[in-house]
Write a protein that holds these residues in place. Sequence first.
Motif, mmCIF file in Angstrom:
data_model
loop_
_atom_site.group_PDB
_atom_site.id
_atom_site.type_symbol
_atom_site.label_atom_id
_atom_site.label_comp_id
_atom_site.label_asym_id
_atom_site.label_seq_id
_atom_site.Cartn_x
_atom_site.Cartn_y
_atom_site.Cartn_z
ATOM 1 N N MET A 53 32.561 32.147 38.874
ATOM 2 C CA MET A 53 33.782 31.368 38.993
ATOM 3 C C MET A 53 34.665 32.005 40.056
ATOM 4 O O MET A 53 34.972 33.191 39.995
ATOM 5 C CB MET A 53 34.522 31.327 37.654
ATOM 6 C CG MET A 53 35.811 30.515 37.680
ATOM 7 S SD MET A 53 36.676 30.594 36.075
ATOM 8 C CE MET A 53 35.471 29.809 35.015
ATOM 9 N N GLN A 54 35.072 31.214 41.029
ATOM 10 C CA GLN A 54 35.909 31.723 42.112
ATOM 11 C C GLN A 54 37.194 30.918 42.195
ATOM 12 O O GLN A 54 37.175 29.689 42.200
ATOM 13 C CB GLN A 54 35.160 31.645 43.445
ATOM 14 C CG GLN A 54 35.901 32.239 44.623
ATOM 15 C CD GLN A 54 35.055 32.260 45.882
ATOM 16 O OE1 GLN A 54 33.857 32.009 45.844
ATOM 17 N NE2 GLN A 54 35.681 32.560 47.007
ATOM 18 N N SER A 55 38.336 31.599 42.220
ATOM 19 C CA SER A 55 39.632 30.935 42.351
ATOM 20 C C SER A 55 40.543 31.851 43.155
ATOM 21 O O SER A 55 40.665 33.039 42.865
ATOM 22 C CB SER A 55 40.244 30.666 40.967
ATOM 23 O OG SER A 55 40.391 31.862 40.249
ATOM 24 N N GLY A 56 41.182 31.271 44.184
ATOM 25 C CA GLY A 56 42.019 32.104 45.049
ATOM 26 C C GLY A 56 41.173 33.201 45.665
ATOM 27 O O GLY A 56 40.100 32.962 46.214
ATOM 28 N N ARG A 57 41.623 34.444 45.537
ATOM 29 C CA ARG A 57 40.866 35.575 46.063
ATOM 30 C C ARG A 57 39.982 36.230 45.012
ATOM 31 O O ARG A 57 39.250 37.172 45.300
ATOM 32 C CB ARG A 57 41.833 36.632 46.618
ATOM 33 C CG ARG A 57 42.677 36.122 47.788
ATOM 34 C CD ARG A 57 43.603 37.211 48.277
ATOM 35 N NE ARG A 57 44.438 36.748 49.394
ATOM 36 C CZ ARG A 57 45.349 37.496 50.004
ATOM 37 N NH1 ARG A 57 45.569 38.737 49.578
ATOM 38 N NH2 ARG A 57 46.047 37.013 51.005
ATOM 39 N N GLY A 58 40.057 35.751 43.782
ATOM 40 C CA GLY A 58 39.302 36.365 42.694
ATOM 41 C C GLY A 58 37.951 35.720 42.479
ATOM 42 O O GLY A 58 37.748 34.535 42.742
ATOM 43 N N LYS A 59 37.024 36.517 41.984
ATOM 44 C CA LYS A 59 35.689 36.020 41.668
ATOM 45 C C LYS A 59 35.221 36.704 40.383
ATOM 46 O O LYS A 59 35.312 37.918 40.252
ATOM 47 C CB LYS A 59 34.724 36.324 42.808
ATOM 48 C CG LYS A 59 33.321 35.769 42.605
ATOM 49 C CD LYS A 59 32.394 36.140 43.752
ATOM 50 C CE LYS A 59 32.776 35.438 45.043
ATOM 51 N NZ LYS A 59 31.741 35.674 46.094
ATOM 52 N N VAL A 60 34.772 35.902 39.429
ATOM 53 C CA VAL A 60 34.337 36.417 38.133
ATOM 54 C C VAL A 60 32.936 35.921 37.833
ATOM 55 O O VAL A 60 32.643 34.733 37.984
ATOM 56 C CB VAL A 60 35.294 35.966 36.997
ATOM 57 C CG1 VAL A 60 34.816 36.513 35.656
ATOM 58 C CG2 VAL A 60 36.711 36.423 37.278
ATOM 59 N N SER A 61 32.076 36.839 37.409
ATOM 60 C CA SER A 61 30.733 36.464 36.984
ATOM 61 C C SER A 61 30.739 36.280 35.470
ATOM 62 O O SER A 61 31.155 37.174 34.732
ATOM 63 C CB SER A 61 29.733 37.552 37.382
ATOM 64 O OG SER A 61 28.422 37.189 36.978
ATOM 65 N N VAL A 62 30.321 35.111 35.013
ATOM 66 C CA VAL A 62 30.323 34.795 33.586
ATOM 67 C C VAL A 62 28.888 34.827 33.080
ATOM 68 O O VAL A 62 28.026 34.122 33.597
ATOM 69 C CB VAL A 62 30.948 33.409 33.319
ATOM 70 C CG1 VAL A 62 31.014 33.145 31.826
ATOM 71 C CG2 VAL A 62 32.333 33.313 33.939
ATOM 72 N N LYS A 63 28.651 35.648 32.066
ATOM 73 C CA LYS A 63 27.286 35.820 31.564
ATOM 74 C C LYS A 63 26.776 34.554 30.886
ATOM 75 O O LYS A 63 27.546 33.724 30.402
ATOM 76 C CB LYS A 63 27.235 36.993 30.581
ATOM 77 C CG LYS A 63 28.020 36.781 29.298
ATOM 78 C CD LYS A 63 27.889 37.991 28.394
ATOM 79 C CE LYS A 63 28.669 37.791 27.091
ATOM 80 N NZ LYS A 63 28.521 38.952 26.177
#
Length: 205
Positions: A53-63
């Motif tokens: 998931m990417q939003s703005g400058r952040g990126k998160v990997s969701v298991k």
Amino acid sequence: LDIEAAITLQAAMLDEPGAFVVDGAAFAAALRKSAKEALILLHAREGGDGAVMQSGRGKVSVKGAGDKVGEHPHILFGEAVAAATYAAPAFLTNLAALAPSMGKCSIRDELQGVALQRAELGGAERLALVATDGETIGVASLPLSAECGAFGGAILPAKAVEALVAARKLMSGGMHITADGSTPCKLRFVAGPLTLTSKTIDGNY
């Protein structure tokens, strides 16, 4: 599986259709972090095991959740035998007002929810919504739809009541409610982007 909820959203853009299964708690946590962003990008991880998931400058990997796409369980909903349509805000306001009156005692399952019953009130047949913990009782009522057919009543479990109340910000306009012919019946609520299907409690007040 007692409750199934689905939210359908229109994508701003779609590079390639596909599907993936993610851990619900991890996905909800990632969404909360991205709630203020105007655009959220979702990419399936290789093999469909989770998502990025990417939003703005952040990126998160969701298991991933461990289930394969296509193997996720579903509640089987039979042919509808009764239906009704109510204004979603009115129905959910009544449901939220009754929620505190639901029973908490695990010995009496039938009290752990809100009963939807046909009842004659004020000289007219109406749909009564009733919750009680065995000592106090809360009652609300709505006009009985002509589509209700032979529907006699059902007890919506507390988990389904709480899920509908929690999602009420998503729902506006009409709420379409259907009951299938199983015993005890299953109920399906459709409003806006949300579809919630729930088994009901076998019993009566």
